[in-house]
Design a protein around this motif. Structure first.
Motif, PDB file in Angstrom:
ATOM      1  N   THR B  41       0.927  -1.119  -0.102  1.00  0.00           N
ATOM      2  CA  THR B  41      -0.100  -0.154   0.111  1.00  0.00           C
ATOM      3  C   THR B  41       0.803   1.458   0.066  1.00  0.00           C
ATOM      4  N   ASP B 152      -5.158  -1.686  -5.369  1.00  0.00           N
ATOM      5  CA  ASP B 152      -4.761  -2.564  -3.852  1.00  0.00           C
ATOM      6  C   ASP B 152      -5.602  -3.412  -3.281  1.00  0.00           C
ATOM      7  N   GLU B 153      -5.315  -4.876  -3.333  1.00  0.00           N
ATOM      8  CA  GLU B 153      -6.179  -5.975  -2.701  1.00  0.00           C
ATOM      9  C   GLU B 153      -7.720  -5.588  -3.493  1.00  0.00           C
TER      10      GLU B 153
END
Ligand SMILES: Nc1ncnc2c1ncn2[C@@H]1O[C@H](COP(=O)(O)OP(=O)(O)OP(=O)(O)O)[C@@H](O)[C@H]1O
Ligand SMILES: [Mg+2]
Lengths: 250, 237
Positions: B41, B152-153
């Motif tokens: 992140t 992100d994810e």
């Protein structure tokens, strides 16, 4: 530039809290004029009002909660958590990915706030002063345009002051509480003027001298000087807020 | 095209990124893999101009994010949460974002349709479930029909249908020539969609290359990952 200001206007006016500020700020002062009408009539008849030209302009003060709310939430709404699933997620991420140049972003945000608050101040001033004329027109002179302009400027600068402070604190609760208490319950700045004359140059005290003539101001300051001093306060705080915003990680 | 060049970052006096260097190329899905706290992140936030690197540079199509004009037409990003203020409806959120980049209001409904949120357009973002928030975040990323996607994810919080949908969506995006960079700590997930893999551990890139190269002699990407990050499985007593 135009598209960024348009986006910031939409963001601000899309918040329910902004409408609380808009409605409260616009309606409180005219409502007070209406409620105080019998008392004001008696005061005029008894001759206890020293300067009736101040009348409607003085009542405008209670509406300042509007610009304060608007100035604070224009910034604090960027920092409040967007959902319980992601406590760290904030609107600021969307804002900065859409407009990554922070100076441009602040210019657009500031412009949107000024537009909204100046319009609100114009409406509130017209309503308050118009109502004063209707109710007490025989005894109250028509307000001088320069003083009305001073009042609108005071509202706008007050909103910018709240905005700049929130830009520094990144949290709306503390500045909003302090500003509202200071302008309604106990005016700390006013109490300070009892201790030192320097306090007459605090932004909220000095700014009022732009359009209110007769009050127990310990130091008389000319309207133009008053406007310049308050503008200087706002400019300095905005500059600090902008530098921090530019430097800090989002 | 994404280029991250020797990016370092310190937070609370600890170095969390050490000379992070990698590329993500057009037409490929690049997986950014690493355990919790590895720095995924943090790296993506620097790439998106949200945080500043201490040194090094992150470029999108040759330019730092902060220098992009109307960035949404170049790059779309999905981070934690939807980015929508709780009190705003999904449509109102998408419309202000569109307006900021000079995109028409009609784009809001178009992207809501793409992510399957048409029926929730008038719902406030604060009432969205985790999966719905992810979809709204993706809708925001797609507003400008960007050539680069950074996520992100992205499958976090999605149901099995949502996961499959996301996988196909990202594969199709890459097939159309887009650059797709996504982070994950789920190896099996990444092994299914990534063409290239970058592995980060404790703020350092420990492997990068095609999926086959990174997997190497190991049986699966997962085995390779444990070997690379030297994470010891907790022994049951
Ligand atoms: N605001 C902060 N202050 C101090 N340290 C931080 C901060 N944010 C992140 N870190 C640290 O930076 C490191 C990398 O965090 P990061 O969130 O980038 O990891 P990640 O790879 O995304 O992990 P995850 O898989 O859990 O999302 C961690 O050690 C974390 O503790
Ligand atoms: Mg992470």
């Amino acid at each position: 530039m135009v598209s960024r200001v348009r986006a910031e206007l939409r963001k601000l006016l899309g918040l329910p809290t902004a409408w609380v500020g808009l409605v409260l700020g616009t309606l409180t002062a005219p409502a007070i004029v209406l409620l105080n009408a019998p008392y004001t009539r008696r005061a005029i008849a008894a001759g206890t009002l020293t300067d009736t030209s101040d009348l409607g302009l003085r009542d405008l003060g209670v509406g300042l909660i509007g610009p304060m709310v608007l100035g604070v939430i224009a910034v604090s709404s960027e920092y409040t958590s967007t959902s319980q699933h992601a406590p760290g997620a904030r609107q600021l991420t969307a804002t900065l990915t859409a407009v990554p140049d922070r100076l441009r972003l602040l210019v657009a945000k500031t412009a949107a706030l000024v537009l909204v608050v100046a319009a609100q101040a114009a409406v509130a001033a017209t309503a308050t002063l118009g109502l004063t004329q209707v109710l007490h027109g025989d005894h109250v002179p028509a307000p001088a345009p320069a003083r009305v302009a001073g009042a609108i400027l005071y509202w706008t600068l007050t909103a910018l002051l709240a905005y700049a402070i929130t830009l520094i604190t990144r949290n709306g609760i503390v500045p909003l509480t302090l500003l509202v208490i200071n302008s309604t319950v106990v005016s700390v700045s006013y109490l300070l003027t009892k201790i030192t004359d320097l306090a007459s140059y605090l932004p909220d005290i000095v700014g009022a001298q732009m359009f209110i003539r007769d009050a127990d101001f310990p130091v008389e300051i000319a309207p133009l000087t008053a406007g310049l001093v308050m503008t200087a306060w706002v400019a300095v705080l905005l500059a600090i807020g902008a530098v921090l915003f530019q430097r800090r990680d989002a | 095209m994404i280029t991250v060049d020797r990016v370092s970052k310190t937070r609370s006096r600890t170095r969390i990124l050490h000379d992070v260097t990698f590329e993500a190329r057009p037409g490929r899905v690049t997986g950014f893999l690493g355990p919790n706290g590895a720095g995924k992140t943090s790296t993506l936030r620097i790439l998106l101009g949200l945080d500043r690197p201490e040194s090094g540079a992150a470029l999108i199509c040759g330019r730092p994010y902060r220098k992009l004009d109307r960035p949404l037409t170049t790059i779309g990003a999905l981070l934690d949460g939807s980015g929508a203020h709780r009190a705003r409806t999904a449509r109102a959120h998408l419309r202000w974002v569109a307006a900021s980049n000079g995109l028409p209001d009609s784009r809001a409904d178009e992207v809501l349709e793409i992510v399957g949120l048409t029926g929730d357009a008038r719902k406030r973002a604060g009432r969205f479930s985790l999966g719905m928030s992810r979809r709204l975040g993706l809708a925001t990323a797609l507003l400008g029909d960007p050539e680069v996607l950074v996520l992100d994810e992205p499958v976090n919080g999605l149901d099995p249908v949502g996961i499959r949908w996301m996988r196909e969506f990202l594969r199709n995006s890459a097939a159309q020539g887009r650059t797709v960079l996504l982070s994950s700590h789920l190896m099996s997930e990444l092994a299914e969609i990534a063409d290239d893999v970058i592995v980060i551990d404790k703020g350092r890139i420990v492997a990068r290359g095609s999926l086959a190269e990174v997997t190497g002699d190991h049986r699966t990407l997962e085995d390779a990952f444990f070997a690379l990050t030297a994470t010891e499985a907790v022994r049951p007593w």
